[in-house]
Design a protein around this motif. Structure first.
Motif, PDB file in Angstrom:
ATOM      1  N   UNK A   1       0.866  -1.238  -0.080  1.00 21.07           N
ATOM      2  CA  UNK A   1      -0.033  -0.003  -0.192  1.00 21.07           C
ATOM      3  C   UNK A   1       0.918   1.329   0.098  1.00 21.07           C
ATOM      4  N   UNK A   2       2.232   1.082   0.390  1.00 22.86           N
ATOM      5  CA  UNK A   2       2.998   2.408   0.449  1.00 22.86           C
ATOM      6  C   UNK A   2       3.527   2.724  -0.972  1.00 22.86           C
ATOM      7  N   UNK A   3       3.566   4.122  -1.046  1.00 22.22           N
ATOM      8  CA  UNK A   3       3.987   4.719  -2.179  1.00 22.22           C
ATOM      9  C   UNK A   3       4.742   6.053  -1.754  1.00 22.22           C
ATOM     10  N   UNK A   4       5.981   5.865  -1.639  1.00 18.50           N
ATOM     11  CA  UNK A   4       6.588   7.149  -1.046  1.00 18.50           C
ATOM     12  C   UNK A   4       6.683   8.188  -2.165  1.00 18.50           C
ATOM     13  N   UNK A   5       6.710   7.725  -3.323  1.00 18.18           N
ATOM     14  CA  UNK A   5       6.664   8.559  -4.571  1.00 18.18           C
ATOM     15  C   UNK A   5       5.352   9.404  -4.430  1.00 18.18           C
ATOM     16  N   UNK A   6       4.276   9.029  -4.129  1.00 19.46           N
ATOM     17  CA  UNK A   6       2.890   9.477  -4.225  1.00 19.46           C
ATOM     18  C   UNK A   6       2.859   9.983  -2.795  1.00 19.46           C
ATOM     19  N   UNK A   7       3.613   9.846  -1.945  1.00 15.53           N
ATOM     20  CA  UNK A   7       3.650  10.561  -0.593  1.00 15.53           C
ATOM     21  C   UNK A   7       2.458   9.657   0.023  1.00 15.53           C
ATOM     22  N   UNK A   8       2.221   8.537  -0.155  1.00 17.77           N
ATOM     23  CA  UNK A   8       1.005   7.782   0.655  1.00 17.77           C
ATOM     24  C   UNK A   8       1.779   6.524   1.219  1.00 17.77           C
ATOM     25  N   UNK A   9       1.523   6.538   2.824  1.00 12.45           N
ATOM     26  CA  UNK A   9       2.277   5.319   3.444  1.00 12.45           C
ATOM     27  C   UNK A   9       1.138   4.544   4.196  1.00 12.45           C
ATOM     28  N   UNK A  10       1.439   3.508   4.624  1.00 14.32           N
ATOM     29  CA  UNK A  10       0.541   2.609   4.930  1.00 14.32           C
ATOM     30  C   UNK A  10      -0.057   2.819   6.442  1.00 14.32           C
ATOM     31  N   UNK A  11       0.696   3.472   7.335  1.00 17.58           N
ATOM     32  CA  UNK A  11       0.240   3.760   8.537  1.00 17.58           C
ATOM     33  C   UNK A  11       1.014   4.638   9.242  1.00 17.58           C
ATOM     34  N   UNK A  12       0.775   5.145  10.623  1.00 19.07           N
ATOM     35  CA  UNK A  12       1.370   5.967  11.346  1.00 19.07           C
ATOM     36  C   UNK A  12       2.055   4.872  12.264  1.00 19.07           C
TER      37      UNK A  12
END
Length: 556
Positions: free
Chosen positions: A259-270
């Motif tokens: 689920x994580x896409x650092x390029x899209x600045x979306x991370x799975x969780x805190x």
């Protein structure tokens, strides 16, 4: 009655404040070992606890409220739930006669946001209904710990003070509480409480945990035993992307990488530290384990397992960089879609739904059922039955005491009453309007009806959201499901004051855990700290707890 969507703009509510102590409790289970705080003993000593028959003699007689039968009764330690619309024209009266006499009363309480002006319409209305004359000394909720410590160290104590449990982790504060606040037993013990029917309807377990120094000193805000920290997820995004909700620790890590896409600045969780202890089943604080041995939470293998799993998430790069840096607000990252899972208390389910209702109509928040690390059933540990108290200073006049109790009784009014409506929403036409049977605060309501009166006391735990009744149902049902896997620790329901010589024994662990899961410390550093803890006093503290439990009996 939980205030509506508009109220969320004014900062955390009483329920959020209350639930933040559940965060502290979960932190103990999930990798932030804080010493069990405070209580008192029947001998009058400032160390120990009062429980069992000794406590029963000190607490009020329980008389359940018969107002507003819930749609979802309590089950497995859950809060009750109200999902039907309330007939606002048919609200009942829980206090037929004013108990306050109008004597002046000063109250210190935390508050977030801009404090209402003294003498505002809301304060005037509640004072008029309760027969009180309160001067509020509202303090910034973010710095309340420092303010409370300073006040308790001084010779000038307000008539009534709100005291949260997590601030009492310092052993100096429990002793100050015992020294500075009065025994309420002469006014509330046994049948005396029947003068204050809303206080009488507070569950007995909550009163038992309000005994400090062998005396009933606190008026509790009760908590449901199944008040666990929730792992929330963005259901709208899960559905859109076809994600399945993970059901084990390994599944979560695998999903998080996908689920994580650092390029899209979306991370799975805190940071998942607050829930990792629940996933791995570690008991908080001291507990007699299945093998009959008494252990502190940092001594169990589940403690290290929870830390190691949390570190794997950081090492895999699935945790948002701001969570790793411990900056910003994870809840805001969650609503912005920058993280898809975050941990919070029960109030976040409603607050985030209400907050996003107009800004993002597609937004959906759900709570994952807590899974066992191996994919089996979890082992969960009951939350403390009380986490915040209001207390009355020693030396207060009889008139002050009676008005303080009248104020607390008003604040503890149950759902479905005129008093609860006034405390939560203010005055119709001034602070809120009603549309399709649902109350909605206006700007004046959002600026005046914040969380001061709601801090003094609370009724038995419940969920009710007139504007989002389905959220109340989901909250209650989640607690019912999770409560089926709940156990009580050996110290459940006791407020324990540890000897001051052990006050700083565990102080190093919180920062050590923060550093370890972020890769800044080694596992050997944690193991060494545990060994040092034992030799520096942990083993002696174990002996002290053994004696305490032999004397008081087990809380489970």
């Amino acid at each position: 009655m939980t205030p509506n969507a508009a109220s969320t703009s004014s900062g955390p509510s009483r329920r959020s404040f209350l639930a933040s102590t559940a965060v502290a409790t979960a932190a103990v289970a999930g990798g932030m070992p804080l010493l069990t705080a405070c209580g008192g003993s029947d001998s009058g000593s400032r160390e120990g606890a009062t429980s069992g028959k000794a406590a029963d003699k000190l607490i009020p007689t329980y008389v359940a409220s018969t107002v507003a039968k819930p749609d979802l009764p309590s089950k497995n330690g859950s809060s009750v739930g109200y999902t039907s619309k309330v007939d606002l024209a048919a609200l009942e009266t829980s206090i037929p006669n004013k108990l306050g006499t109008g004597a002046p009363l000063t109250i210190m309480s935390p508050l977030w946001g801009t404090p209402p002006k003294g003498g505002c319409a809301y304060y005037k209305a509640v004072d008029a209904a309760a027969g009180t004359n309160v001067t509020w000394q509202n303090q910034d909720g973010n710095t309340y710990a420092q303010k409370l410590g300073a006040v308790l160290a001084s010779s000038s104590i307000p008539d009534m003070v709100v005291v949260p449990s997590w601030i009492l982790v310092s052993n100096k504060l429990p002793n100050a509480v015992i020294a500075k606040f009065m025994d309420l037993g002469p006014y509330l013990a046994g049948d005396k409480v029947k003068k204050y029917p809303n206080l009488a309807a507070i569950p007995s377990d909550s009163w038992r945990m309000s005994i400090f120094g062998g005396a009933l000193r606190g008026i509790p805000m009760p908590s449901a035993p199944a008040s666990f920290i929730m792992p929330y997820y963005r259901k709208d995004i899960f559905d859109k992307r076809g994600y399945s909700v993970p059901k084990s620790a390994d599944e979560f890590l695998s999903w998080a990488k996908d689920a994580t896409s650092a390029k899209a600045k979306v991370y799975a969780c805190g940071d998942m530290s607050w829930v990792s202890g629940s996933i791995f089943g570690n008991a908080p604080g001291w507990n007699i384990d299945a093998d009959g041995k008494l252990r502190y939470n940092i001594e169990r293998p589940e403690y290290l397992e929870a830390l190691e799993w949390t570190r794997k998430l950081f090492d895999a790069g699935v945790v948002h960089p701001d969570d790793k840096a411990r900056t910003g607000d994870a809840g805001q990252r969650f609503t912005a879609g920058q993280i898809l899972v975050f941990n919070s208390d029960t109030s976040a389910w409603y607050m985030k739904t209400a907050e996003q209702a107009h800004a993002n109509p597609d937004f959906r928040i759900e709570a994952m059922d807590i899974f066992g690390a191996d994919g089996g059933n979890p082992t969960l540990w009951a939350s403390a039955p009380a986490t915040i108290w209001s207390m009355i200073r020693k030396g207060a006049s009889k008139a002050t005491i009676e008005n303080a109790l009248a104020a607390a009784n008003f604040a503890a009014a149950p759902y479905g009453t005129k008093e609860r409506m006034l405390v939560d929403y203010g005055v119709e036409g001034t602070h809120y309007t009603v549309k399709n049977g649902v109350p909605a605060k206006n700007d004046q309501g959002n600026s005046e009806v914040i969380n001061a009166w709601g801090m003094l006391a609370a009724p038995a735990p419940y969920f009710a959201h007139p504007d989002f009744p389905d959220i109340a149902r989901k909250q209650a049902e989640w607690q019912q499901r999770m409560g089926a896997f709940m156990k009580k620790t050996s110290t459940y329901g006791m407020y324990i004051v540890e000897p001051t010589r052990y006050a700083s024994l565990s102080s190093q662990f919180e920062q050590l855990q923060i550093d370890y899961v972020r890769g800044n410390k080694k596992l050997s550093d944690v193991q060494a700290a545990i060994s040092t803890w034992r030799s520096a006093g942990g083993d002696k503290l174990r002996d002290w707890y053994k004696e305490l439990l032999d004397k008081n009996g087990s809380g489970n």
